[in-house]
Scaffold this active site. Sequence first.
Site, PDB file in Angstrom:
ATOM      1  N   LYS A  38      21.327  22.926  23.324  1.00  0.00           N
ATOM      2  CA  LYS A  38      21.533  24.344  23.660  1.00  0.00           C
ATOM      3  C   LYS A  38      20.378  24.854  24.525  1.00  0.00           C
ATOM      4  CE  LYS A  38      19.245  25.498  19.355  1.00  0.00           C
ATOM      5  NZ  LYS A  38      19.386  25.860  17.934  1.00  0.00           N
ATOM      6  N   ARG A 134      21.477  33.405   7.437  1.00  0.00           N
ATOM      7  CA  ARG A 134      21.621  33.833   8.830  1.00  0.00           C
ATOM      8  C   ARG A 134      23.112  33.821   9.136  1.00  0.00           C
ATOM      9  NH1 ARG A 134      18.846  30.459  13.676  1.00  0.00           N
ATOM     10  NH2 ARG A 134      20.315  28.909  12.895  1.00  0.00           N
ATOM     11  N   TYR A 259      -6.081  41.937  36.184  1.00  0.00           N
ATOM     12  CA  TYR A 259      -5.563  43.203  35.672  1.00  0.00           C
ATOM     13  C   TYR A 259      -6.353  43.668  34.447  1.00  0.00           C
ATOM     14  CZ  TYR A 259      -1.362  42.796  38.559  1.00  0.00           C
ATOM     15  OH  TYR A 259      -0.501  42.715  39.603  1.00  0.00           O
ATOM     16  N   MET A 307       1.962  37.588  37.012  1.00  0.00           N
ATOM     17  CA  MET A 307       3.330  37.118  37.192  1.00  0.00           C
ATOM     18  C   MET A 307       3.376  35.749  37.881  1.00  0.00           C
ATOM     19  SD  MET A 307       6.643  38.948  38.950  1.00  0.00           S
ATOM     20  CE  MET A 307       6.623  40.370  37.879  1.00  0.00           C
TER      21      MET A 307
HETATM   22  C1  LIG Z   1      18.782  24.733  17.203  1.00  0.00           C
HETATM   23  C2  LIG Z   1      19.492  24.213  16.028  1.00  0.00           C
HETATM   24  C3  LIG Z   1      19.276  22.908  15.574  1.00  0.00           C
HETATM   25  C4  LIG Z   1      18.168  22.015  16.097  1.00  0.00           C
HETATM   26  O1  LIG Z   1      16.976  22.317  15.396  1.00  0.00           O
HETATM   27  P1  LIG Z   1      15.582  21.597  15.753  1.00  0.00           P
HETATM   28  O2  LIG Z   1      14.602  22.226  14.856  1.00  0.00           O
HETATM   29  O3  LIG Z   1      15.318  21.874  17.199  1.00  0.00           O
HETATM   30  O4  LIG Z   1      15.764  20.146  15.503  1.00  0.00           O
HETATM   31  C5  LIG Z   1      20.093  22.436  14.570  1.00  0.00           C
HETATM   32  N1  LIG Z   1      21.047  23.222  14.033  1.00  0.00           N
HETATM   33  C6  LIG Z   1      21.262  24.491  14.414  1.00  0.00           C
HETATM   34  C7  LIG Z   1      22.330  25.307  13.755  1.00  0.00           C
HETATM   35  C8  LIG Z   1      20.481  25.039  15.411  1.00  0.00           C
HETATM   36  O5  LIG Z   1      20.672  26.314  15.781  1.00  0.00           O
END
Ligand SMILES: *Cc1c(COP(=O)(O)O)cnc(C)c1O
Length: 365
Positions: A38, A134, A259, A307
Site C-alpha cells: 500500500k 480500529r 528561517y 522546502m
Molecule cells: C500496513 C498493514 C500491514 C503491514 O504492517 P507492517 O507493520 O508494515 O508489516 C498489515 N496489515 C494491515 C491491516 C496493515 O494496514
Amino acid sequence: MTVPDDYPVADIDLGALRHNFSRVKSLAGRARVMSVIKADAYGHGMQQVATTLRDSDAFAVARLEEGIALRRQGIVQPIVLLEGVSNSGDLVLAAENRLSPVFHHPSQIAMAEQTALTTPLTFCWMMVDSGMHRLGIRPQQAEAMRARLAACPHLVGDIGLMSHFANSDLVGDARNQAQLDHMLALKQTSGVEICLANSAAVMTMSHAHQDWVRPGLMLYGISPFDDRSAEAMDLRPVMQLRSRLIAVYDLYRGEQLGYGGDWIAPRDTRVGVASIGYGDGYSRHLSNKASVWINDRLARIIGRVSMDTICIDLNDIAEAAIGDPVLLWGSAQLPVEALARHAGTIPYELVTVVCGRVRRNYIDG
Ligand SMILES: *Cc1c(COP(=O)(O)O)cnc(C)c1O
C-alpha cells in the site's frame, strides 16, 4: 543524449528487496505470504515492488484505486483491499478487476448482500477486531457475519479471517497473545484460514504465523522495533535517499542561519547547502537534529529544514565541495529508523512521504 544529473534521488535496491522477501519466506515457514505494498509500496514504488516480489502468494493494498492500478500494470496475483469498498459501484469495480475486498464493517456486508455482481468475488477476507479497536467485526459477531458473507452467491470460496496487532512491536506483550487467542478460537469454530502477522509478528511471534503472514515494513529492510536494528535481523535497507551540495560558504561567529534565525553560529562555520527539503518529503521535524553523510563522515543539520534545502555544518569536513554527494538515510551509519526517532515519528512515515519530485532510481545488482 545527455540527461540532467537530477537530485535528490531515492535509490531503490531491488536485490535488497528480494533478500528481505527471502527472510520473510524463511521465517514464515509454511505460511503463505501476502506482501503489503500500500501507499506506493511505502514510498518505494508499487509497480516495481510488485514485479520484483512476484513470488508473493498475494498482495495487499489499502484502497480500490491502488488495486486497479496494479491490475492495469499486469499483476496477476490475488490483490486484497485492506479497507474494502464502501459502495456498490466500487464492489462491482473490485469484482471486475478480480480484487479481493476485506469486509470490516456490517454495512459492507449488507452491501455485498444487496449488490448483484456478474463477476464473482474470490479470495475475500473479513477483518475481525481482536483488540486493536480500529477496523473490524467484534469476535462475538464474527461467526454470524462470516456466515452471511459466505451465503452471498457471488462470493466464491472461503472467507478468510484477518486481524491486526496493535502492539506487535512490543515483544512479549500479553495483549498480542490475547488478540491471537481470539483468532485461534475463531479458526477452530469456522475452519477457515486466518491471517494476522505484520512484520513485527513475522519476526517475533512464530505461533501467530498460521495460514498467511502480511508483512510490509520488513520487506523494505526497516525494523519496526525501537531496540532491534534491521541489520541485527538480517534485513537490508531498500531505499537510500541522497542529494548533493549546491553551495558551500563561510559564516562568521554570531551570524544567524535560515528561517527564524534560531541557529546562530557559535564560531566561524563552514556551511554546506544540500538540495533536499520538506518539499521532497524530508521532514521539517529534523531541523537542528538529524545528521547527513558526506565524504564518509556524519555532519549535522543546522537551522531549519526549508522546502528545497537543508544547511549542514561542514567544519569537520573542510574538503567538502559543491557537487559532493550527500546521503540522507539508508546506510548502516544513517538508518532511517534513527532519523525517525529524531523526527519524533516512525520510519514508516519518513519513507512513505518521500514525494513524487524525488526520482526513484531502481538498482538491480
Ligand atoms: C500496513 C498493514 C500491514 C503491514 O504492517 P507492517 O507493520 O508494515 O508489516 C498489515 N496489515 C494491515 C491491516 C496493515 O494496514
